[in-house]
Motif scaffolding. Structure first.
Motif, short mmCIF file in Angstrom:
data_model
loop_
_atom_site.label_atom_id
_atom_site.label_comp_id
_atom_site.label_asym_id
_atom_site.label_seq_id
_atom_site.Cartn_x
_atom_site.Cartn_y
_atom_site.Cartn_z
N ILE A 245 -16.79 29.08 53.17
CA ILE A 245 -16.67 28.07 52.11
C ILE A 245 -18.03 27.86 51.44
O ILE A 245 -18.14 27.86 50.20
CB ILE A 245 -16.17 26.72 52.68
CG1 ILE A 245 -14.75 26.86 53.26
CG2 ILE A 245 -16.24 25.63 51.62
CD1 ILE A 245 -13.67 27.03 52.24
N HIS A 246 -19.07 27.70 52.23
CA HIS A 246 -20.40 27.48 51.67
C HIS A 246 -20.87 28.69 50.87
O HIS A 246 -21.54 28.55 49.84
CB HIS A 246 -21.40 27.15 52.79
CG HIS A 246 -21.07 25.89 53.53
ND1 HIS A 246 -21.46 25.67 54.83
CD2 HIS A 246 -20.37 24.78 53.15
CE1 HIS A 246 -21.02 24.47 55.22
NE2 HIS A 246 -20.35 23.93 54.21
N ARG A 247 -20.49 29.87 51.32
CA ARG A 247 -20.86 31.09 50.58
C ARG A 247 -20.15 31.13 49.23
O ARG A 247 -20.75 31.48 48.21
CB ARG A 247 -20.49 32.31 51.42
CG ARG A 247 -21.12 33.61 50.91
CD ARG A 247 -20.60 34.80 51.69
NE ARG A 247 -20.79 34.61 53.12
CZ ARG A 247 -19.95 35.07 54.04
NH1 ARG A 247 -18.85 35.71 53.70
NH2 ARG A 247 -20.20 34.87 55.32
N LEU A 248 -18.88 30.75 49.21
CA LEU A 248 -18.14 30.70 47.94
C LEU A 248 -18.74 29.64 47.01
O LEU A 248 -18.86 29.86 45.79
CB LEU A 248 -16.66 30.39 48.20
CG LEU A 248 -15.84 31.51 48.86
CD1 LEU A 248 -14.50 30.96 49.34
CD2 LEU A 248 -15.62 32.67 47.90
N GLN B 116 -12.34 21.52 47.87
CA GLN B 116 -10.96 21.36 48.30
C GLN B 116 -10.10 22.55 47.84
O GLN B 116 -9.20 22.99 48.55
CB GLN B 116 -10.39 20.05 47.77
CG GLN B 116 -11.00 18.82 48.44
CD GLN B 116 -10.65 17.52 47.75
OE1 GLN B 116 -10.14 17.51 46.61
NE2 GLN B 116 -10.91 16.40 48.41
N PHE B 117 -10.43 23.08 46.66
CA PHE B 117 -9.72 24.27 46.17
C PHE B 117 -10.01 25.46 47.08
O PHE B 117 -9.09 26.16 47.53
CB PHE B 117 -10.15 24.58 44.73
CG PHE B 117 -9.71 25.93 44.25
CD1 PHE B 117 -8.40 26.15 43.84
CD2 PHE B 117 -10.59 27.00 44.22
CE1 PHE B 117 -7.99 27.40 43.41
CE2 PHE B 117 -10.19 28.25 43.78
CZ PHE B 117 -8.88 28.45 43.38
N PHE B 118 -11.28 25.70 47.39
CA PHE B 118 -11.64 26.83 48.25
C PHE B 118 -11.02 26.67 49.64
O PHE B 118 -10.51 27.64 50.23
CB PHE B 118 -13.16 26.96 48.38
CG PHE B 118 -13.85 27.48 47.15
CD1 PHE B 118 -13.34 28.56 46.45
CD2 PHE B 118 -15.02 26.89 46.69
CE1 PHE B 118 -13.98 29.06 45.32
CE2 PHE B 118 -15.68 27.37 45.56
CZ PHE B 118 -15.16 28.46 44.87
N GLU B 119 -11.06 25.44 50.17
CA GLU B 119 -10.50 25.22 51.50
C GLU B 119 -9.00 25.45 51.51
O GLU B 119 -8.46 26.01 52.48
CB GLU B 119 -10.83 23.80 51.98
CG GLU B 119 -12.31 23.60 52.30
CD GLU B 119 -12.64 22.22 52.81
OE1 GLU B 119 -13.71 22.05 53.43
OE2 GLU B 119 -11.83 21.29 52.59
N GLN C 14 -7.39 27.54 49.62
CA GLN C 14 -7.17 28.99 49.57
C GLN C 14 -7.39 29.61 50.95
O GLN C 14 -6.63 30.48 51.38
CB GLN C 14 -8.12 29.63 48.55
CG GLN C 14 -7.96 29.15 47.12
CD GLN C 14 -6.54 29.31 46.61
OE1 GLN C 14 -5.90 30.35 46.78
NE2 GLN C 14 -6.02 28.26 45.99
N LEU C 15 -8.43 29.17 51.64
CA LEU C 15 -8.73 29.76 52.95
C LEU C 15 -7.80 29.26 54.05
O LEU C 15 -7.72 29.88 55.12
CB LEU C 15 -10.19 29.52 53.32
CG LEU C 15 -11.12 30.67 52.93
CD1 LEU C 15 -11.15 30.89 51.43
CD2 LEU C 15 -12.53 30.46 53.45
N ASP C 16 -7.09 28.16 53.80
CA ASP C 16 -6.09 27.72 54.77
C ASP C 16 -5.05 28.82 55.02
O ASP C 16 -4.54 28.95 56.13
CB ASP C 16 -5.38 26.45 54.27
CG ASP C 16 -6.20 25.19 54.49
OD1 ASP C 16 -7.18 25.25 55.27
OD2 ASP C 16 -5.86 24.16 53.88
N ARG C 17 -4.75 29.60 53.99
CA ARG C 17 -3.76 30.66 54.12
C ARG C 17 -4.26 31.78 55.03
O ARG C 17 -3.48 32.61 55.50
CB ARG C 17 -3.39 31.23 52.76
CG ARG C 17 -2.80 30.23 51.80
CD ARG C 17 -2.34 30.89 50.53
NE ARG C 17 -1.22 31.78 50.75
CZ ARG C 17 -0.65 32.51 49.79
NH1 ARG C 17 -1.13 32.48 48.56
NH2 ARG C 17 0.37 33.30 50.06
N LEU C 18 -5.58 31.83 55.23
CA LEU C 18 -6.18 32.89 56.03
C LEU C 18 -6.52 32.43 57.45
O LEU C 18 -7.24 33.10 58.17
CB LEU C 18 -7.41 33.44 55.32
CG LEU C 18 -7.11 34.05 53.95
CD1 LEU C 18 -8.38 34.38 53.20
CD2 LEU C 18 -6.23 35.29 54.08
N LYS C 19 -5.99 31.25 57.82
CA LYS C 19 -6.16 30.78 59.20
C LYS C 19 -5.20 31.48 60.17
O LYS C 19 -5.40 31.42 61.38
CB LYS C 19 -5.90 29.27 59.28
CG LYS C 19 -7.01 28.40 58.70
CD LYS C 19 -6.65 26.94 58.88
CE LYS C 19 -7.75 26.01 58.43
NZ LYS C 19 -7.38 24.59 58.62
#
Length: 434
Positions: free
Chosen positions: A23-26, A409-412, A414-419
């Motif tokens: 997330i921080h990298r994005l 919140q948008f990035f998080e 998106q990454l929720d799908r990759l959990k």
């Protein structure tokens, strides 16, 4: 593309997401893929290897959609006629609508050489190459098309799929079907008996056109990225991702349409005037259907409802490249393996050298380039995230903390799908994932 400044990033507390580092990298303008020279070399090399067969895919998809059309016995649909080999890409060559790649607009020279000699490196009749399966594997392209077609109703992107159910589309398809079978009373009789069967086939052909027009853009994008890397013009993973982001915005409005060419006349099944756009009607549905969802590959999952190996809901499908375990997937007849075989023929020398250092022999190279391809598609997906954030939300260096929180919140989300445990986001953080 703007990037978050240290001051801007400091306005938010650290993310508590499982993938906080990503997330921080994005938020700093980076990608899900770590920025290392090895990662950059891998993704650019595989983009080049992907672009050459893609140059065949998009041409053949359009040929099938426009000219093969409703041929009931399409034995030669993978045999490109000269006019499609010489068809000018709209984003390459001197007459381009917008020149992305500085190369030629006709079929790539490496593709032409492979079409002539194949893996055998012999000039034999095309039919023998075909029977020996010594050719570009269009079955992979058709698998991607079917994923888009099947998931289209469920994805919610754009208006393309909804138009396929409209009265206007049905009338356009009806005219094309009757024109194609003019003078053939048997097929016209079957059309009267089973109109929905023919209409559904035309709908699928509209997705052939959709995917062909999508890949017509992506092939020159990847070719140009390869050339820039060779010239020293791309030096980091974020630079590669930003090139993709800029390409997405530059081509976002490219028309998506479907025309059939029947006896010298063009039938506009989906006219350009409908205003369907490349970004919303092709690019985003492609990412959703192919990167995330696709479908369980034959022989890997049971379709028996009682076995419960396949999700009940389409939205829960998770068989795309972002989730793929390349090792069991890499078996005969499975679409990603067909793509790996296609890419194997066009690897740049530096990527071959890399694999020779890290592979367990030539038999392992397909698996290794499949994992490299997975890394590269995480970079493409990162570009999609950044493009959507840029279009829908706020700059990465926005001074307003509320805006930065909206981006997070948008990035998080998106990454929720990759959990999911199947996700390879965890693995690609390490160079040891080979």
């Amino acid at each position: 593309m703007t990037t978050a400044t240290a001051t801007g990033a400091a306005k938010l507390p650290p993310s508590e997401h499982e993938f906080a580092e990503v997330i921080h990298r994005l938020e700093a303008g980076g990608a899900m893929l770590p920025d290392t020279p090895e990662n950059l070399m891998q993704i650019i090399g595989i983009y080049k290897a992907y672009a050459v067969p893609m140059d065949f895919y998009w041409r053949d998809l359009l040929y099938i959609a426009e000219e093969v059309f409703l041929d009931p016995l399409p034995f030669f649909k993978y045999f490109l006629p000269p006019e499609y080999i010489e068809l000018h890409n709209h984003y390459a060559g001197e007459d381009a609508d917008w020149r992305i790649w500085r190369g030629e607009a006709t079929a790539h020279p490496e593709l032409l050489e492979f079409m002539e000699k194949g893996e055998l490196q012999k000039k034999i009749p095309r039919l023998l190459h075909h029977w020996l399966h010594d050719r570009v594997n269009m079955e992979f392209a058709e698998a991607c098309m079917r994923a888009m077609f099947w998931h289209g109703r469920d994805m919610g992107w754009g208006k393309f799929d909804a138009y396929l159910d409209s009265d206007e589309y049905k009338a356009n398809a009806d005219r094309a079907i009757k024109a194609y079978f003019k003078g053939n009373p048997v097929m016209l009789g079957l059309y009267q008996l089973f109109p929905d069967m023919f209409l559904e086939q035309v709908r699928q052909l509209s997705y052939y056109s959709n995917l062909g027009l999508f890949w017509e853009v992506m092939a020159p994008v990847f070719f140009e990225m390869s050339d820039l890397y060779d010239e020293g013009g791309l030096k980091t993973v974020p630079e590669a991702m930003n090139f993709l982001v800029n390409g997405i915005f530059a081509i976002a409005g490219r028309p998506i349409y479907h025309h059939a060419k029947i006896r010298g006349e063009v039938y506009e099944i989906i006219p350009k005037s409908k205003g369907f756009m490349w970004l919303y009607e092709a690019a985003l549905p492609y990412v959703e259907a192919v990167f995330y969802r696709t479908s369980p590959f034959r022989g890997t999952k049971s379709y028996n409802a009682q076995a419960k190996q396949v999700p009940d809901e389409q939205k829960d499908f998770h068989y795309g490249i972002l989730y793929a375990d390349v090792f069991p997937v890499g078996t005969a007849g499975i679409p990603p393996t067909l793509l790996m075989q296609d890419m194997l023929h066009f690897l740049p020398p530096y990527l071959i050298d890399y694999y020779q250092k890290h592979c367990r022999g030539e038999e392992d190279m397909l698996i290794q380039l499949g994992i490299t391809f997975q890394r590269s598609m995480y970079c493409v997906t990162s570009a999609v995230f950044q493009a959507l954030r840029q279009a829908l939300l706020y700059p990465l260096d926005d001074p307003n903390p509320n805006h930065l929180m909206a981006n997070r919140q948008f990035f998080e989300a998106q990454l929720d799908r990759l959990k999911r445990p199947e996700s390879r986001l965890r693995e690609i953080q390490s160079q040891d994932y080979r």
